[in-house]
Design an enzyme around this catalytic site. Structure first.
Site, PDB file in Angstrom:
ATOM      1  N   ARG A   1     -28.527  14.159  -6.749  1.00  0.00           N
ATOM      2  CA  ARG A   1     -27.428  14.419  -6.886  1.00  0.00           C
ATOM      3  C   ARG A   1     -27.150  13.791  -8.730  1.00  0.00           C
ATOM      4  NH1 ARG A   1     -23.330  11.128  -3.403  1.00  0.00           N
ATOM      5  NH2 ARG A   1     -24.332   8.967  -4.627  1.00  0.00           N
TER       6      ARG A   1
ATOM      7  N   TYR B   1     -14.517   6.655 -13.369  1.00  0.00           N
ATOM      8  CA  TYR B   1     -14.313   5.641 -12.839  1.00  0.00           C
ATOM      9  C   TYR B   1     -15.000   4.048 -12.658  1.00  0.00           C
ATOM     10  CZ  TYR B   1     -14.504   2.883  -8.136  1.00  0.00           C
ATOM     11  OH  TYR B   1     -14.836   1.547  -7.308  1.00  0.00           O
TER      12      TYR B   1
ATOM     13  N   ASP C   1       0.929  -1.349   0.187  1.00  0.00           N
ATOM     14  CA  ASP C   1      -0.138  -0.111  -0.326  1.00  0.00           C
ATOM     15  C   ASP C   1       0.695   1.233  -0.108  1.00  0.00           C
ATOM     16  OD1 ASP C   1      -2.374   1.790   0.964  1.00  0.00           O
ATOM     17  OD2 ASP C   1      -3.162   0.189   1.190  1.00  0.00           O
ATOM     18  N   ASN C   2       0.665   2.179  -0.211  1.00  0.00           N
ATOM     19  CA  ASN C   2       1.068   3.249  -1.149  1.00  0.00           C
ATOM     20  C   ASN C   2       1.512   4.571   0.467  1.00  0.00           C
ATOM     21  OD1 ASN C   2      -1.008   4.429  -2.127  1.00  0.00           O
ATOM     22  ND2 ASN C   2       0.603   5.164  -4.053  1.00  0.00           N
TER      23      ASN C   2
ATOM     24  N   LYS D   1     -11.721   5.827  -5.908  1.00  0.00           N
ATOM     25  CA  LYS D   1     -12.900   5.375  -6.158  1.00  0.00           C
ATOM     26  C   LYS D   1     -13.369   6.746  -5.383  1.00  0.00           C
ATOM     27  CE  LYS D   1     -13.143   4.741  -1.119  1.00  0.00           C
ATOM     28  NZ  LYS D   1     -13.626   4.281   0.120  1.00  0.00           N
TER      29      LYS D   1
ATOM     30  N   PHE E   1      -7.078  -4.778  -4.175  1.00  0.00           N
ATOM     31  CA  PHE E   1      -7.884  -3.142  -3.791  1.00  0.00           C
ATOM     32  C   PHE E   1      -6.904  -2.902  -4.345  1.00  0.00           C
ATOM     33  CE2 PHE E   1      -8.750  -6.678  -0.166  1.00  0.00           C
ATOM     34  CZ  PHE E   1     -10.177  -7.259  -0.248  1.00  0.00           C
TER      35      PHE E   1
ATOM     36  N   GLN F   1     -28.244  15.751   3.847  1.00  0.00           N
ATOM     37  CA  GLN F   1     -28.380  16.102   2.723  1.00  0.00           C
ATOM     38  C   GLN F   1     -29.449  15.187   1.923  1.00  0.00           C
ATOM     39  OE1 GLN F   1     -26.878  19.290   1.032  1.00  0.00           O
ATOM     40  NE2 GLN F   1     -25.007  19.225   1.569  1.00  0.00           N
TER      41      GLN F   1
ATOM     42  N   LYS G   1     -12.977   0.570 -13.687  1.00  0.00           N
ATOM     43  CA  LYS G   1     -13.276  -0.777 -13.633  1.00  0.00           C
ATOM     44  C   LYS G   1     -13.456  -1.972 -14.156  1.00  0.00           C
ATOM     45  CE  LYS G   1     -12.183  -0.087  -9.324  1.00  0.00           C
ATOM     46  NZ  LYS G   1     -11.433  -0.591  -7.967  1.00  0.00           N
TER      47      LYS G   1
ATOM     48  N   SER H   1     -16.530  -3.114  -8.666  1.00  0.00           N
ATOM     49  CA  SER H   1     -17.946  -2.558  -8.771  1.00  0.00           C
ATOM     50  C   SER H   1     -19.124  -2.241  -9.436  1.00  0.00           C
ATOM     51  CB  SER H   1     -17.860  -1.086  -8.628  1.00  0.00           C
ATOM     52  OG  SER H   1     -18.753  -0.180  -7.969  1.00  0.00           O
TER      53      SER H   1
HETATM   54  P1  NAD Z   1      -9.741   2.779   0.543  1.00  0.00           P
HETATM   55  O1  NAD Z   1      -9.163   3.706  -0.316  1.00  0.00           O
HETATM   56  O2  NAD Z   1     -10.059   2.336   1.358  1.00  0.00           O
HETATM   57  O3  NAD Z   1      -8.866   2.168   0.178  1.00  0.00           O
HETATM   58  C1  NAD Z   1      -7.796   1.388  -1.168  1.00  0.00           C
HETATM   59  C2  NAD Z   1      -5.975   1.244  -0.238  1.00  0.00           C
HETATM   60  O4  NAD Z   1      -5.296   1.341  -2.421  1.00  0.00           O
HETATM   61  C3  NAD Z   1      -5.621   2.812   0.504  1.00  0.00           C
HETATM   62  O5  NAD Z   1      -4.992   1.714   1.650  1.00  0.00           O
HETATM   63  C4  NAD Z   1      -4.783   3.117  -0.552  1.00  0.00           C
HETATM   64  O6  NAD Z   1      -3.754   3.846   0.188  1.00  0.00           O
HETATM   65  C5  NAD Z   1      -4.286   2.109  -1.548  1.00  0.00           C
HETATM   66  N1  NAD Z   1      -3.669   2.547  -2.675  1.00  0.00           N
HETATM   67  C6  NAD Z   1      -4.296   3.729  -4.029  1.00  0.00           C
HETATM   68  N2  NAD Z   1      -4.373   3.998  -4.613  1.00  0.00           N
HETATM   69  C7  NAD Z   1      -2.457   3.514  -4.882  1.00  0.00           C
HETATM   70  C8  NAD Z   1      -0.854   2.638  -5.718  1.00  0.00           C
HETATM   71  N3  NAD Z   1      -0.912   3.365  -6.793  1.00  0.00           N
HETATM   72  N4  NAD Z   1      -0.530   1.804  -4.752  1.00  0.00           N
HETATM   73  C9  NAD Z   1      -0.954   1.110  -3.567  1.00  0.00           C
HETATM   74  N5  NAD Z   1      -1.965   1.183  -2.971  1.00  0.00           N
HETATM   75  C10 NAD Z   1      -2.737   2.265  -3.461  1.00  0.00           C
HETATM   76  O7  NAD Z   1     -10.720   1.961  -0.740  1.00  0.00           O
HETATM   77  P2  NAD Z   1     -11.567   1.122  -0.164  1.00  0.00           P
HETATM   78  O8  NAD Z   1     -13.033   1.255   0.186  1.00  0.00           O
HETATM   79  O9  NAD Z   1     -11.160  -0.148   0.946  1.00  0.00           O
HETATM   80  O10 NAD Z   1     -12.339  -0.049  -1.627  1.00  0.00           O
HETATM   81  C11 NAD Z   1     -10.788  -0.773  -2.087  1.00  0.00           C
HETATM   82  C12 NAD Z   1     -11.392  -1.119  -3.569  1.00  0.00           C
HETATM   83  O11 NAD Z   1     -12.709  -1.589  -3.593  1.00  0.00           O
HETATM   84  C13 NAD Z   1     -10.868  -0.231  -4.935  1.00  0.00           C
HETATM   85  O12 NAD Z   1     -10.329  -0.324  -5.996  1.00  0.00           O
HETATM   86  C14 NAD Z   1     -12.552   0.595  -4.750  1.00  0.00           C
HETATM   87  O13 NAD Z   1     -12.877   1.352  -6.229  1.00  0.00           O
HETATM   88  C15 NAD Z   1     -13.230  -0.324  -4.663  1.00  0.00           C
HETATM   89  N6  NAD Z   1     -14.604  -0.273  -4.863  1.00  0.00           N
HETATM   90  C16 NAD Z   1     -14.857   0.187  -3.424  1.00  0.00           C
HETATM   91  C17 NAD Z   1     -16.436   0.516  -2.869  1.00  0.00           C
HETATM   92  C18 NAD Z   1     -16.845   1.357  -1.892  1.00  0.00           C
HETATM   93  O14 NAD Z   1     -17.417   1.695  -2.177  1.00  0.00           O
HETATM   94  N7  NAD Z   1     -15.765   1.547  -0.956  1.00  0.00           N
HETATM   95  C19 NAD Z   1     -17.621   0.044  -3.904  1.00  0.00           C
HETATM   96  C20 NAD Z   1     -16.710  -0.614  -5.359  1.00  0.00           C
HETATM   97  C21 NAD Z   1     -16.212  -1.315  -5.213  1.00  0.00           C
HETATM   98  C1  UD1 Z   2     -21.600   5.698  -4.885  1.00  0.00           C
HETATM   99  C2  UD1 Z   2     -20.279   5.515  -6.836  1.00  0.00           C
HETATM  100  C3  UD1 Z   2     -20.635   4.465  -6.820  1.00  0.00           C
HETATM  101  C4  UD1 Z   2     -19.791   3.597  -5.826  1.00  0.00           C
HETATM  102  C5  UD1 Z   2     -20.197   3.062  -3.956  1.00  0.00           C
HETATM  103  C6  UD1 Z   2     -20.006   2.751  -3.967  1.00  0.00           C
HETATM  104  C7  UD1 Z   2     -22.049   7.777  -6.998  1.00  0.00           C
HETATM  105  C8  UD1 Z   2     -22.430   8.419  -8.167  1.00  0.00           C
HETATM  106  N1  UD1 Z   2     -21.309   6.517  -6.881  1.00  0.00           N
HETATM  107  O1  UD1 Z   2     -22.204   5.318  -5.284  1.00  0.00           O
HETATM  108  O2  UD1 Z   2     -19.894   4.585  -8.073  1.00  0.00           O
HETATM  109  O3  UD1 Z   2     -19.874   2.288  -6.281  1.00  0.00           O
HETATM  110  O4  UD1 Z   2     -21.057   4.933  -4.821  1.00  0.00           O
HETATM  111  O5  UD1 Z   2     -20.697   2.424  -2.205  1.00  0.00           O
HETATM  112  O6  UD1 Z   2     -21.030   8.986  -6.128  1.00  0.00           O
HETATM  113  N2  UD1 Z   2     -27.026  10.422  -0.677  1.00  0.00           N
HETATM  114  C9  UD1 Z   2     -27.891  10.987   0.089  1.00  0.00           C
HETATM  115  N3  UD1 Z   2     -27.509  11.726   0.470  1.00  0.00           N
HETATM  116  C10 UD1 Z   2     -25.505  11.863   0.724  1.00  0.00           C
HETATM  117  C11 UD1 Z   2     -25.187  10.928   0.360  1.00  0.00           C
HETATM  118  C12 UD1 Z   2     -25.688  10.442  -0.132  1.00  0.00           C
HETATM  119  O7  UD1 Z   2     -29.104  11.305  -0.195  1.00  0.00           O
HETATM  120  O8  UD1 Z   2     -24.976  12.838   1.837  1.00  0.00           O
HETATM  121  C13 UD1 Z   2     -27.524   8.835  -1.712  1.00  0.00           C
HETATM  122  C14 UD1 Z   2     -27.480   9.092  -2.564  1.00  0.00           C
HETATM  123  O9  UD1 Z   2     -28.369   9.746  -3.497  1.00  0.00           O
HETATM  124  C15 UD1 Z   2     -28.288   7.242  -2.674  1.00  0.00           C
HETATM  125  C16 UD1 Z   2     -27.752   6.296  -2.003  1.00  0.00           C
HETATM  126  O10 UD1 Z   2     -27.952   7.982  -0.572  1.00  0.00           O
HETATM  127  O11 UD1 Z   2     -30.102   6.889  -3.147  1.00  0.00           O
HETATM  128  C17 UD1 Z   2     -26.360   6.565  -1.530  1.00  0.00           C
HETATM  129  O12 UD1 Z   2     -25.293   7.048  -2.289  1.00  0.00           O
HETATM  130  P1  UD1 Z   2     -23.682   6.580  -1.685  1.00  0.00           P
HETATM  131  O13 UD1 Z   2     -23.523   6.428  -0.359  1.00  0.00           O
HETATM  132  O14 UD1 Z   2     -23.315   7.797  -2.167  1.00  0.00           O
HETATM  133  O15 UD1 Z   2     -23.416   4.986  -3.099  1.00  0.00           O
HETATM  134  P2  UD1 Z   2     -24.602   5.208  -4.511  1.00  0.00           P
HETATM  135  O16 UD1 Z   2     -25.010   6.449  -5.233  1.00  0.00           O
HETATM  136  O17 UD1 Z   2     -24.754   3.487  -4.501  1.00  0.00           O
END
Ligand code: NAD
Ligand code: UD1
Length: 339
Positions: A291, A148, A31-32, A84, A80, A215, A152, A124
């Site tokens: 949004r 984004y 991890d960086n 994101k 991972f 909100q 993916k 995702s």
């Molecule tokens: P996060 O940002 O908490 O974790 C990502 C980690 O990767 C961090 O520790 C970051 O420091 C590290 N990182 C980023 N760029 C790097 C690089 N160039 N080299 C080495 N390390 C690096 O995010 P998360 O929520 O744990 O998500 C993990 C993965 O899952 C991501 O690829 C994200 O796109 C995917 N994902 C997340 C969600 C979500 O809602 N959290 C949903 C769908 C997919």
């Molecule tokens: C968002 C990302 C999606 C990502 C996902 C990860 C966008 C447009 N999409 O999705 O790509 O994979 O997160 O979890 O950002 N909401 C509010 N108030 C807030 C925040 C959110 O009302 O302050 C509502 C949103 O309109 C939505 C729901 O809550 O209906 C969930 O929102 P969020 O947690 O941001 O997730 P996604 O929109 O599903």
């Protein structure tokens, strides 16, 4: 097994480390710390027995990957590491392609140099785009609406093409729905930098008094209460899906896509209500316009993961709200809070 975890200090990665170590896997993190803190690994070590080594480095750095793979000799990689934030991806597309796509290319090339044939990838549900039907199954057309999402999908395609070049390769592409919640110990959870983009961390910061009101982005959707519906999945269930995927990758070949969700969906109001119950806090809400880029509803058909990986989500909405509240109230500044 020996599992290399890129981005292992992040939100989902850290919970996955604890589950992997709990199943006696040997684990190494690269991890960086672009979006996480080294304190995360201290907490993982406090919660787990077993072998955890770590390297500070960038997944785009081929020589770093060579060093890690030569020293650790992984059987499988969980990838991972990535960026994101949907909004940021629209203003910094090249940065997102660089980390999410070039990072994946560099990783696969290093795997080839070190004869590593198994990878689990963080994809995702956002790759599906506007739903043609719900719940989404894995055969639903893909049409991501953000940069984004496109990074993916491109990474999924690259990994799929790579898997075809080795008879013994297995790639498990996990399409996560909406991860929420925290570890039951309240020692690990989500720690967004700045204003949270996602619903659950925002609600948690309102509950703890860091922000005034939630909100609600639109209450005029074609859903039962007018607010957006999402398939929220507890991060520990999601972490366990990775352990199941590691096992699955031993007995399978080819590129395999799985939805990782619960198959249930909840509205914004449902989430606020559950959080009020868990926290005892009022959580004021103000209705705002929709949004940009949001869709009305998302829901997973997770049958394939249930049947073929033998994985199923077990945590319910109350677990999600309660664990988030425990984490947020005991660590109001996330990993910057005193340990
Ligand atoms: P996060 O940002 O908490 O974790 C990502 C980690 O990767 C961090 O520790 C970051 O420091 C590290 N990182 C980023 N760029 C790097 C690089 N160039 N080299 C080495 N390390 C690096 O995010 P998360 O929520 O744990 O998500 C993990 C993965 O899952 C991501 O690829 C994200 O796109 C995917 N994902 C997340 C969600 C979500 O809602 N959290 C949903 C769908 C997919
Ligand atoms: C968002 C990302 C999606 C990502 C996902 C990860 C966008 C447009 N999409 O999705 O790509 O994979 O997160 O979890 O950002 N909401 C509010 N108030 C807030 C925040 C959110 O009302 O302050 C509502 C949103 O309109 C939505 C729901 O809550 O209906 C969930 O929102 P969020 O947690 O941001 O997730 P996604 O929109 O599903």
């Amino acid at each position: 097994m020996r599992v290399l975890v890129t981005g292992g200090a992040g939100y989902i990665g850290s919970h996955t480390l604890v589950e992997l170590l709990g199943q006696a896997h040997e684990v190494c993190v690269l991890d960086n710390y672009d979006n996480s803190s080294p304190e995360v690994l201290n907490r993982v070590r406090q919660l787990s027995n077993g072998q955890l080594t770590d390297y500070v480095g960038d997944v785009r750095d081929g020589s770093m990957l060579d060093q890690v793979m030569a020293e650790f000799k992984p059987d499988v990689v969980i990838h991972f590491a990535g960026l994101k934030a949907v909004g940021d991806s629209m203003t910094n597309p090249l940065g997102y392609y660089d980390v999410n796509v070039r990072g994946t290319l560099q990783l696969l090339s290093a795997m080839d140099r070190h004869n590593v044939r198994r990878v689990i990838f963080s994809s995702s549900a956002t790759v599906y785009g506007e739903p043609e039907y719900l719940p989404y199954d894995e055969a639903h057309p893909t049409n991501p609406t953000s940069v984004y999402g496109r990074t993916k999908l491109v990474a999924e395609q690259i990994i799929t093409d790579w898997s075809r070049t080795h008879d013994d390769a297995c790639a498990v592409l996990l399409r996560y729905f909406n991860p929420v919640g925290a570890h039951a110990s309240a020692r690990m959870g989500e720690h967004p930098d700045g204003v949270p983009n996602n619903l659950m961390p925002y609600i948690a910061q309102v509950a703890v008094g860091k922000r005034e009101a939630l909100q609600v982005f639109g209450d005029d959707y074609d859903t039962p209460d007018g607010t957006g519906l999402r398939d929220y999945i507890h991060v520990v269930d999601l972490a366990r899906a990775h352990v199941a995927a590691v096992d699955y990758s031993k007995r399978q070949t080819g590129a395999q896509v799985f939805n990782v969700g619960t198959g249930q969906s909840y509205s914004v109001h449902d989430m606020v209500k559950a959080f009020r119950t868990a926290s005892g806090q009022p959580i004021p809400c103000v209705i705002k316009p929709r949004r940009a880029g949001d869709i009305a509803a998302m829901q997973a058909n997770a049958a394939r993961a249930n049947v073929e990986m033998g994985w199923k989500a077990t945590h319910d909405l109350n677990d999600m709200a309660r664990s988030t509240w425990d984490w947020q109230s005991k660590n109001p500044d996330g990993y910057d809070s005193a340990s």
